[in-house]
Scaffold this motif. Structure first.
Motif, mmCIF file in Angstrom:
data_model
loop_
_atom_site.group_PDB
_atom_site.id
_atom_site.type_symbol
_atom_site.label_atom_id
_atom_site.label_comp_id
_atom_site.label_asym_id
_atom_site.label_seq_id
_atom_site.Cartn_x
_atom_site.Cartn_y
_atom_site.Cartn_z
ATOM 1 N N ASN A 253 55.235 -129.165 29.255
ATOM 2 C CA ASN A 253 54.208 -128.738 28.307
ATOM 3 C C ASN A 253 53.296 -127.722 29.003
ATOM 4 N N PRO A 254 53.261 -126.471 28.550
ATOM 5 C CA PRO A 254 52.435 -125.467 29.244
ATOM 6 C C PRO A 254 50.951 -125.816 29.247
ATOM 7 N N ARG A 255 50.497 -126.592 28.250
ATOM 8 C CA ARG A 255 49.082 -126.960 28.237
ATOM 9 C C ARG A 255 48.750 -127.971 29.339
ATOM 10 N N VAL A 256 49.726 -128.759 29.771
ATOM 11 C CA VAL A 256 49.536 -129.635 30.930
ATOM 12 C C VAL A 256 49.331 -128.791 32.182
ATOM 13 N N ARG A 257 50.175 -127.800 32.345
ATOM 14 C CA ARG A 257 50.052 -126.946 33.530
ATOM 15 C C ARG A 257 48.721 -126.199 33.521
ATOM 16 N N GLU A 258 48.309 -125.713 32.357
ATOM 17 C CA GLU A 258 47.012 -125.030 32.267
ATOM 18 C C GLU A 258 45.869 -125.977 32.645
ATOM 19 N N ALA A 259 45.953 -127.231 32.208
ATOM 20 C CA ALA A 259 44.907 -128.204 32.531
ATOM 21 C C ALA A 259 44.875 -128.483 34.029
ATOM 22 N N VAL A 260 46.057 -128.591 34.650
ATOM 23 C CA VAL A 260 46.131 -128.792 36.099
ATOM 24 C C VAL A 260 45.549 -127.584 36.831
ATOM 25 N N HIS A 261 45.883 -126.398 36.392
ATOM 26 C CA HIS A 261 45.346 -125.177 37.008
ATOM 27 C C HIS A 261 43.820 -125.158 36.919
ATOM 28 N N ASP A 262 43.289 -125.562 35.778
ATOM 29 C CA ASP A 262 41.828 -125.593 35.606
ATOM 30 C C ASP A 262 41.179 -126.536 36.612
ATOM 31 N N VAL A 263 41.806 -127.705 36.828
ATOM 32 C CA VAL A 263 41.271 -128.662 37.797
ATOM 33 C C VAL A 263 41.252 -128.055 39.196
ATOM 34 N N ALA A 264 42.361 -127.433 39.590
ATOM 35 C CA ALA A 264 42.446 -126.851 40.926
ATOM 36 C C ALA A 264 41.428 -125.731 41.108
ATOM 37 N N ARG A 265 41.303 -124.870 40.113
ATOM 38 C CA ARG A 265 40.320 -123.783 40.211
ATOM 39 C C ARG A 265 38.906 -124.340 40.311
ATOM 40 N N TRP A 266 38.633 -125.423 39.590
ATOM 41 C CA TRP A 266 37.290 -126.013 39.600
ATOM 42 C C TRP A 266 36.892 -126.447 41.010
ATOM 43 N N TRP A 267 37.837 -127.073 41.738
ATOM 44 C CA TRP A 267 37.523 -127.507 43.100
ATOM 45 C C TRP A 267 37.428 -126.326 44.066
ATOM 46 N N LEU A 268 38.292 -125.345 43.890
ATOM 47 C CA LEU A 268 38.209 -124.176 44.771
ATOM 48 C C LEU A 268 36.909 -123.413 44.534
ATOM 49 N N ASP A 269 36.509 -123.290 43.280
ATOM 50 C CA ASP A 269 35.238 -122.624 42.985
ATOM 51 C C ASP A 269 34.061 -123.404 43.569
ATOM 52 N N ARG A 270 34.210 -124.710 43.727
ATOM 53 C CA ARG A 270 33.139 -125.540 44.279
ATOM 54 C C ARG A 270 33.105 -125.465 45.805
#
Length: 560
Positions: A177-194
């Motif tokens: 499901n591409p929306r699962v991958r997008e959600a995972v990407h959002d999580v990873a970006r959130w921590w890197l941005d932090r």
């Protein structure tokens, strides 16, 4: 201290893994926490490590020690707060160290909002997980889970089954499901941005499954089939990893390491080839499965050094020109290397011999908390002393199910349980090893009275100071980081030997993996001209090619 900005800084780095529950407890509740880690940062600075990898600290019901995550963007109250995480990040960065988070995205907790919505039939989230109708009154296929029992659990509300390759409380995400991958990407970006500096990615090679999900071959007495052929290193894995690199990691100065059970050298070379833009390195399991017996990990057999050399040398040579190796003996899933591969009678010598063998290889070394002290297995004798879900499930299935003799099962558990790595860090000789003022969540190893950080730091001949020297040498000698690896004495049953060569520098590494004196049958020319001692775990030696004493390690640097 400013952080190194070179594109491949992680090649010359040493990573230190912290299992937060067992590292240091600041508030007396018996569980380690982020303020406890912060309190010990100067210890890590003294050791000289470059990166701290933090095992999961996210909110979780704690069915699998935090690897069942219910919220990817917060901190479990037992560990502290996001503000504590910010202080940890800043404290590490101020000391010139980086912070790597554990990214567990093959599965979530069954309490994650994504799964509760999926279970309730939310059309936006139903396909975030794998739901299938049953077959012949049972699960959709015969797959067994990693932690015993079937890999499918039926939901009473709909009658359908959901997939969980681990515990039933760890439902697998549907990466198709591409929306699962997008959600995972959002999580990873959130921590890197932090301010996170990268990720260790848990069982990341499980995220691509064969769509048909057929039955797997049955092994053992439990009647379940293996999912390995259909859910490990799956058909879209490279695509998913490349997409995540493009969407999340590209242009960022981060470290990415993928935990990949079942990956071979050829697969790892593709994953870590910089041209493919997937991962910096992988964790492979081949060498830590060599002592698994016919009954699996809890039926251990003695390690044959020649098998270990064949395995590690193949990885050194296979990734030597393209890709990159991760180097480890210990982590939160493995028993203590001194008790497993070394010799507790020669604890200091074997701990430093193992360290020498690994740290002089080509790749990034990983040090697990307490490894630098030569911590040993806890030798817990009663099943009631264990906390690990894998251990408890095995005991229930094997002993209570009558498949394995109770004494034999407990002997295997005492040697191989993951809880051996999870007993509290041994800071000093005081009650509870200085880990907590309360009651520790798991028992402290009684040998903390002799084996502890306070004593080790005060003793220049300790395992701790040997690790310090190994780590420092990596910064001083490019041959250790970049040199070509060439094995020696490959069929010697007692000696691990190899050279590393860069330009006109030759590093010769000789290690005795046993308690008997080991003669050397090597041509002295392999060490180059005028070899000088770089490090060794005996105070004096009779020469580079003199017989090696019990668990002796020697490293010399010469010119070609």
């Amino acid at each position: 201290m400013p952080l190194e900005q070179s594109a491949d800084w992680w090649k010359s780095s040493v990573v230190y893994q912290i299992y937060p529950s067992s590292f240091h407890d600041s508030d007396g509740d018996g569980v380690g926490d982020l303020p406890g880690v912060i309190a010990r940062l100067d210890y890590l600075k003294l050791l000289g490590v470059d990166v701290v990898w933090l095992s999961p600290v996210y909110p979780s019901p704690w069915d699998d020690n935090g690897y069942d995550i219910s919220d990817y963007r917060d901190i479990h109250p037992r560990f502290g707060t996001l503000e504590d995480w910010d202080r940890l990040r800043d404290g590490l960065h101020e000391r010139g160290m980086r912070l790597v988070m554990d990214l567990v995205v093959n599965h979530t907790s069954d309490e994650h909002p994504w799964f509760t919505a999926s279970r309730a039939g939310d059309p936006d989230k139903r396909d975030f997980y794998f739901w299938r109708p049953g077959r012949d009154g049972g699960p959709p296929n015969n797959w067994g889970s990693v932690f015993s029992g079937p890999a499918w659990t039926q939901d009473e509300a709909t009658g359908e089954y959901y997939l969980h390759l681990f515990t039933r409380r760890q439902p697998d995400l549907n990466w198709e499901n591409p929306r699962v991958r997008e959600a995972v990407h959002d999580v990873a970006r959130w921590w890197l941005d932090r301010g996170a500096d990268g990720f260790r990615m848990d069982v990341i090679n499980f995220v691509s499954k064969t769509r048909q999900m057929p039955d797997g071959p049955v092994s053992g007495e439990h009647g379940h089939g293996s999912f390995a052929e259909y859910a490990v290193n799956g058909p879209r894995l490279h695509e998913f990893l490349h997409e995540m690199h493009r969407e999340v990691f590209a242009g960022r100065d981060v470290l990415t390491v993928g935990e990949m059970p079942g990956a071979d050298v050829a697969q790892a070379r593709v994953h870590t080839d910089p041209a493919n833009r997937e991962l910096d390195m992988v964790f492979q399991f081949e060498h830590v499965e060599l002592d698994h017996g016919p009954g699996g990990k809890f039926d251990p057999r003695p390690l044959d050094l020649r098998d270990l050399k064949r395995s590690l040398n193949r990885w050194q040579e296979g990734l030597g020109g393209t890709g990159w190796n991760s180097l480890y003996w210990n982590n939160h899933d493995q028993p203590r290397a001194v008790s497993r591969f070394g010799d507790e009678r020669y604890r200091v010598e074997s701990a430093t011999a193992l360290a020498t063998t690994l740290h002089m290889m080509k790749g990034t070394p990983y040090v697990y908390q307490g490894e630098e002290l030569g911590m040993t297995n806890a030798h817990l004798a009663d099943i009631g002393d264990y906390r690990d879900v894998e251990t408890l499930n095995y005991h229930r299935a094997a002993v209570e199910g009558g498949r394995v003799d109770a004494d034999a099962a407990m002997a295997g558990i005492a040697r191989m349980s993951r809880d051996n790595a999870r007993t509290p860090m041994q800071w000093d000789a005081s009650p509870n090893a200085g880990f907590t003022t309360g009651t520790p969540w798991i028992g402290v190893n009684p040998n903390h009275v002799e084996i502890n950080a306070e004593a080790a730091v005060a003793d220049q001949g300790s395992v701790f100071h040997y690790y310090r020297r190994l780590i420092a040498l990596r910064k001083e000698h490019p041959v250790i980081v970049h040199g070509r690896f060439e094995p020696l004495a490959e069929e010697d049953p007692a000696v691990y030997a190899y050279t590393r060569t860069l330009d006109d520098r030759v590093l010769t590494v000789l290690v005795n993996w046993g308690a008997d004196t080991a003669p050397l049958d090597l041509d002295p020319k392999v060490a180059g001209r005028d070899p000088e001692r770089l490090i060794g775990n005996y105070p004096e030696e009779d020469g580079l090619f003199a017989p090696l004493r019990p668990w002796e390690a020697r490293v010399h640097l010469g010119r070609s």
